[in-house]
Design a protein around this motif. Structure first.
Motif, PDB file in Angstrom:
ATOM      1  N   GLY A  37       0.434 -22.490  -4.436  1.00 51.28           N
ATOM      2  CA  GLY A  37       0.904 -21.311  -3.776  1.00 51.28           C
ATOM      3  C   GLY A  37       1.768 -20.024  -4.557  1.00 51.28           C
ATOM      4  N   LEU A  38       2.469 -20.587  -5.698  1.00 51.83           N
ATOM      5  CA  LEU A  38       3.343 -19.785  -6.389  1.00 51.83           C
ATOM      6  C   LEU A  38       2.081 -18.827  -7.348  1.00 51.83           C
ATOM      7  N   LEU A  39       1.109 -19.619  -7.801  1.00 49.79           N
ATOM      8  CA  LEU A  39       0.166 -19.170  -8.363  1.00 49.79           C
ATOM      9  C   LEU A  39      -0.610 -17.910  -7.872  1.00 49.79           C
ATOM     10  N   SER A  43      -0.530 -13.988  -8.914  1.00 49.06           N
ATOM     11  CA  SER A  43      -1.586 -13.398  -9.189  1.00 49.06           C
ATOM     12  C   SER A  43      -1.612 -11.936  -8.215  1.00 49.06           C
ATOM     13  N   ARG A  44      -1.347 -12.221  -6.934  1.00 49.32           N
ATOM     14  CA  ARG A  44      -1.224 -10.981  -6.413  1.00 49.32           C
ATOM     15  C   ARG A  44      -0.047  -9.779  -6.827  1.00 49.32           C
ATOM     16  N   GLY A  45       0.977 -10.603  -7.214  1.00 46.53           N
ATOM     17  CA  GLY A  45       2.070  -9.553  -7.931  1.00 46.53           C
ATOM     18  C   GLY A  45       1.473  -9.015  -9.109  1.00 46.53           C
ATOM     19  N   LEU A  52       0.214  -0.213  -9.699  1.00 44.87           N
ATOM     20  CA  LEU A  52       1.012   0.746 -10.029  1.00 44.87           C
ATOM     21  C   LEU A  52       0.986   1.066 -11.609  1.00 44.87           C
ATOM     22  N   ARG A  53       0.567   0.417 -12.365  1.00 45.92           N
ATOM     23  CA  ARG A  53       0.472   0.917 -13.738  1.00 45.92           C
ATOM     24  C   ARG A  53      -0.615   2.038 -13.651  1.00 45.92           C
ATOM     25  N   ALA A  99       7.147  -3.560   0.254  1.00 46.69           N
ATOM     26  CA  ALA A  99       8.505  -4.090   0.384  1.00 46.69           C
ATOM     27  C   ALA A  99       9.179  -4.612  -0.949  1.00 46.69           C
ATOM     28  N   LEU A 100       8.858  -3.971  -1.891  1.00 45.55           N
ATOM     29  CA  LEU A 100       9.302  -4.397  -3.293  1.00 45.55           C
ATOM     30  C   LEU A 100      10.598  -3.861  -3.536  1.00 45.55           C
ATOM     31  N   PHE A 101      10.995  -2.596  -3.064  1.00 49.37           N
ATOM     32  CA  PHE A 101      12.232  -1.883  -3.230  1.00 49.37           C
ATOM     33  C   PHE A 101      12.791  -1.398  -1.829  1.00 49.37           C
TER      34      PHE A 101
END
Length: 164
Positions: A37-39, A43-45, A52-53, A99-101
């Motif tokens: 799940g963390l992986l 990956s989504r992040g 964004l880049r 909802a990053l910031f």
């Protein structure tokens, strides 16, 4: 007599090894569930950061073109552009989903800085100066190094000089 004792010890040792192997298998299965799940989340992040880049690269290119256009414009044209865009406020058509910031996700230090900051000045109080005075002459927006004689075109990139 030693032989049956060795067999019993051997059997106990084998049983404990089987138990350890079974526990290791369960641990591997649980860790795959947790870290899988963390992986996926990482990956989504990473995909969001890449998007964004790309957006930042496109915005940088657009701002470079705007900067080039403003550099090429005369001081009178810049004043005219700024004066003709009264009360123009940027509003994004995109809705932020990450909802990053947001206020709820801000670090405590950033929230404290927001709370400690003073609100921006009420710029509408300066409008009567703009409306009652004629536009300033182009010489008022020349950088100090260009005021000697040659004109503004060779004097620099429009980075100094004006009011603000």
């Amino acid at each position: 007599r030693d032989e049956p004792t060795n067999r019993v010890l051997s059997g106990v040792s084998m049983a404990s090894m089987v138990t350890v192997l079974r526990q290791l298998g369960q641990l591997a299965q649980l860790s795959a569930e947790v870290f899988g799940g963390l992986l996926d989340e990482a990956s989504r992040g990473a995909e969001q950061l890449e998007g964004l880049r790309d957006r930042l690269g496109r915005a940088t290119g657009a701002l470079t073109r705007v900067d080039d256009a403003l550099t090429a414009a005369s001081a009178v044209e810049v004043v005219t552009i700024c004066a003709s865009r009264e009360n123009l406020e940027f509003r994004s058509s995109a809705t932020e989903l990450s909802a990053l910031f947001t206020p709820a996700s801000r670090p405590a230090e950033v929230s404290a800085a927001f709370e400690a900051a003073q609100p921006p000045p009420a710029l509408h109080l300066l409008d009567h100066f703009l409306l009652s005075a004629p536009p300033p002459p182009a010489e008022a927006f020349q950088p100090p190094c260009a005021s000697g004689g040659g004109g503004g075109a060779s004097g620099g990139g429009g980075g100094g000089g004006g009011g603000g």
